[in-house]
Design a protein around this motif. Structure first.
Motif, PDB file in Angstrom:
ATOM      1  N   GLU A 132      -6.019 -10.515  -2.991  1.00 13.28           N
ATOM      2  CA  GLU A 132      -6.554  -9.203  -2.642  1.00 13.28           C
ATOM      3  C   GLU A 132      -5.852  -8.617  -1.420  1.00 13.28           C
ATOM      4  OE1 GLU A 132     -10.769  -8.679  -2.888  1.00 13.28           O
ATOM      5  OE2 GLU A 132     -10.993 -10.265  -4.419  1.00 13.28           O
ATOM      6  N   ARG A 133      -4.502  -8.782  -1.425  1.00 16.92           N
ATOM      7  CA  ARG A 133      -3.693  -8.243  -0.330  1.00 16.92           C
ATOM      8  C   ARG A 133      -2.883  -7.016  -0.745  1.00 16.92           C
ATOM      9  NH1 ARG A 133       0.167 -11.420   2.348  1.00 16.92           N
ATOM     10  NH2 ARG A 133       0.425 -12.906   0.634  1.00 16.92           N
ATOM     11  N   ILE A 134      -3.122  -6.495  -1.950  1.00 17.02           N
ATOM     12  CA  ILE A 134      -2.542  -5.190  -2.307  1.00 17.02           C
ATOM     13  C   ILE A 134      -3.348  -4.135  -1.546  1.00 17.02           C
ATOM     14  CG2 ILE A 134      -2.158  -3.526  -4.158  1.00 17.02           C
ATOM     15  CD1 ILE A 134      -0.330  -5.961  -4.341  1.00 17.02           C
ATOM     16  N   PRO A 135      -2.709  -3.332  -0.716  1.00  9.80           N
ATOM     17  CA  PRO A 135      -3.476  -2.358   0.069  1.00  9.80           C
ATOM     18  C   PRO A 135      -4.237  -1.393  -0.838  1.00  9.80           C
ATOM     19  CG  PRO A 135      -1.228  -2.553   0.900  1.00  9.80           C
ATOM     20  CD  PRO A 135      -1.269  -3.297  -0.392  1.00  9.80           C
ATOM     21  N   PRO A 136      -5.496  -1.141  -0.541  1.00  9.69           N
ATOM     22  CA  PRO A 136      -6.255  -0.186  -1.361  1.00  9.69           C
ATOM     23  C   PRO A 136      -5.626   1.203  -1.293  1.00  9.69           C
ATOM     24  CG  PRO A 136      -7.708  -1.422   0.112  1.00  9.69           C
ATOM     25  CD  PRO A 136      -6.310  -1.717   0.542  1.00  9.69           C
ATOM     26  N   ALA A 137      -5.581   1.879  -2.431  1.00 12.94           N
ATOM     27  CA  ALA A 137      -5.063   3.248  -2.462  1.00 12.94           C
ATOM     28  C   ALA A 137      -6.036   4.172  -1.737  1.00 12.94           C
ATOM     29  CB  ALA A 137      -4.869   3.704  -3.897  1.00 12.94           C
TER      30      ALA A 137
END
Length: 599
Positions: A132-137
């Motif tokens: 869960e290290r994809i930055p939130p849009a």
């Protein structure tokens, strides 16, 4: 609410507002407003009569059921049942009809190195997503729903007789991220399982991935009976073929398991596209022997290293795929490999995926391949590229999307002699589990605009006024759609509730509203439009939605306007006329606004 946004990929989802559910009265009013410009007086009167009967009869009962569902525990949105019905319930083929594509920007790499680079980038993204290290849009300071990212990897649409299902991670059956370590690689119709993560979960290096792909490309002649064409069939027919595969031999269940759990698909093509048009055509409806159209993500790499993606649409919309593609292409392959923790482990483990086929299955595959080849041959594409973009439109003090949508309307009127129903996809990911809303572009202001533009008696000032009025109405309607205030999906879901639960609700008779000219004409697309703005792609593409529809997929950048058009061959001449008129309309409308600034 705490104003500090979470940096975790899915950390903001539960704080997002729910998709608004319009009242039945609001939807009825908007429906009449939206369909009226397409109707004669008699058609409008007939539609109003049936709408009034619906609003005073079954409508409130169905809407009350939708309100009850929306308030039920565990329901994310009133559209929770709508999306599976819309996408998984369609019974025609999804290849060309539903899947969509992006043609990537050039990378200057040979085929094997390009494919290895894309694999490394996708694996890096997958590992970041797992943690869960994809930055939130974020859009205008507001977080967007990231739920669709859960359908990027190890996700496969499974054909069903009445409705399809989806095999995916983050589900009750397969909780958490995918544990698969392999991808599915196609070459000459042969299918291979290739491990991209080693025994300890570490990615292979770029050099090792390339070595694995080279080994696959030396593996032998084209497959005699590749199974991929079965995924091009109408869904119920493909479901029957899948059952026949499973019944033919127990080893076929093992083969399907490897296909369906693969992280994603990589299709290596010998073909070198002559130009961008051929590349887009091949991405959208290329060699069916070398595809598995049910996989959520298929990365396709041609013989010259040009590449793109084919996406299964049921769980993924264009905005999510754009973010994925941007993340893959904005960072160097070497950095993706380093960041993912890749380390030397030797050439990846590779083994063929083979099916045991009966004579009936072989005949089925040949028939499916021939049928899809005919279907693809009956589809015509066209690319347009203009050195004109959103920066210039903003200089002219207009919304870029409104400008190009009005250009489409003017070009269609001039090409076909009338204004036809036009669909535009509007993203609504600012809501909890939000996806898209259906916008209908034709308004009274649009009709007035196209009329004035071709009125010899109208001067430049009158034409500008009509243009700006139509554009302003377009912007206002788009904002309504972004706010969840649109009628089509609401009425459609009420119709679906009647089909699912009508008997227990006491709604058992026909619903004449859905046979009215208003409902039918508003949704009978002549233009189906959607945009994908990214400097990392050259073209975006999808098929048409009706026998007379032109699919208009556009990439509108600050300095460039690229479109891929697709339509059935019987109306190809009209599509080419539309393209010619569109090119002229863009310049004409630019000059019209520019003359105002010059005066």
């Amino acid at each position: 609410m705490n104003d500090t946004l979470s940096t975790s990929t899915f950390g903001n989802e539960d704080r997002l507002p729910r998709v608004p559910l319009p009242t039945l009265e609001e939807t009825c009013e908007r429906f009449i407003e939206w369909c009226a410009p397409l109707l004669t007086e008699e058609e409008l009167a007939a539609t109003k009569a049936e709408l009034e009967a619906f609003a005073s009869g079954p409508g409130p009962i169905l809407h009350a059921e939708l309100e009850r569902f929306n308030a039920a525990e565990g329901v994310h949105s009133w559209l929770d049942e709508f999306w599976p019905s819309r996408y998984l319930g369609r019974r025609d083929r999804i290849a060309l009809n539903a899947n969509f594509i992006f043609l990537f920007k050039d990378a200057g790499l040979p085929q094997v190195e390009r494919a290895a680079a894309l694999i490394a980038a996708a694996v890096d993204y997958k590992l970041l997503l797992d943690e869960e290290r994809i930055p939130p849009a974020v859009q205008r300071g507001r977080p967007l729903s990231m739920v669709q990212n859960k359908f990027l990897f190890s996700t496969t649409r499974i054909p069903g007789v009445e409705q399809d299902t989806v095999r995916a991670p983050y589900s009750d059956e397969h909780p958490g991220p995918s544990r698969a370590r392999h991808i599915l690689v196609f070459f000459r119709g042969n299918m291979f399982r290739m491990e991209v993560l080693g025994a300890e979960g570490r990615p292979h290096t770029l050099e090792e991935l390339a070595a694995g792909l080279q080994e696959i490309m030396k593996a032998g002649p084209p497959a005699d009976e590749p199974v991929g064409p079965l995924t091009t069939k109408a869904r119920a027919e493909w479901a029957a073929s899948r059952q026949a595969l499973l019944a033919a031999d127990p080893r076929n269940a093992e083969a399907l398991e490897e296909v369906e759990t693969a992280l994603f698909c990589v299709c290596l093509e010998e073909l070198v596209p002559a130009d961008a048009l051929e590349a887009c055509d091949q991405l959208l409806h290329g060699n069916s022997a070398n595809r598995w159209f049910d996989k959520s993500v298929s990365l396709i790499v041609f013989g010259d290293g040009s590449a793109g993606i084919n996406v299964e649409h049921c769980g993924l919309d264009g905005t999510t795929i754009l973010s994925f593609v941007d993340a893959m292409l904005e960072t160097s392959p070497e950095e993706h490999s380093r960041r993912s923790g890749a380390r030397p482990q030797g050439t990846p483990a590779i083994r063929p995926i083979e099916f045991v086929l009966t004579d009936d299955l072989r005949a089925d595959i040949r028939a499916a391949a021939a049928s899809f080849a005919d279907y693809a041959a009956n589809t015509v594409g066209k690319t347009i590229s203009l050195d004109f973009g959103s920066d210039r439109i903003k200089q002219l003090k207009m919304s870029p999307d409104a400008f190009v949508q009005m250009a489409y309307q003017l070009a269609h009127k001039r090409a076909k002699g009338f204004v036809g129903a036009t669909y535009e996809s509007i993203a609504t990911r600012q809501y909890h589990y939000g996806r898209t809303e259906a916008m209908r572009v034709v308004t009274p202001e649009v009709l007035r605009f196209v009329e004035v533009m071709d009125d010899p008696a109208a001067d430049a000032a009158a034409r500008r006024a009509a243009f700006r009025a139509a554009a302003e109405k377009h912007v206002a309607r788009a904002k309504e759609c972004q706010a969840g205030q649109a009628p089509e999906q609401h009425l459609w879901e009420l119709q679906l509730i009647a089909k699912r639960r009508g008997e227990q609700l006491g709604v058992t008779g026909p619903l004449p509203l859905y046979e009215t000219p208003g409902w039918i004409k508003m949704r009978d697309d002549y233009l189906s439009t959607s945009s994908a703005p990214s400097v990392n792609i050259q073209y975006f593409g999808f098929g048409s939605t009706s026998p007379h529809c032109i699919g208009v997929a556009y990439v509108l950048l600050p300095d460039r306007f690229n479109l891929y058009l697709s339509t059935p061959r019987p109306v190809a001449e009209q599509m080419h006329a539309f393209a010619d008129h569109l090119t002229k309309a863009v310049r004409e409308l630019e000059d019209l606004l520019a003359s105002e600034q010059a005066s």
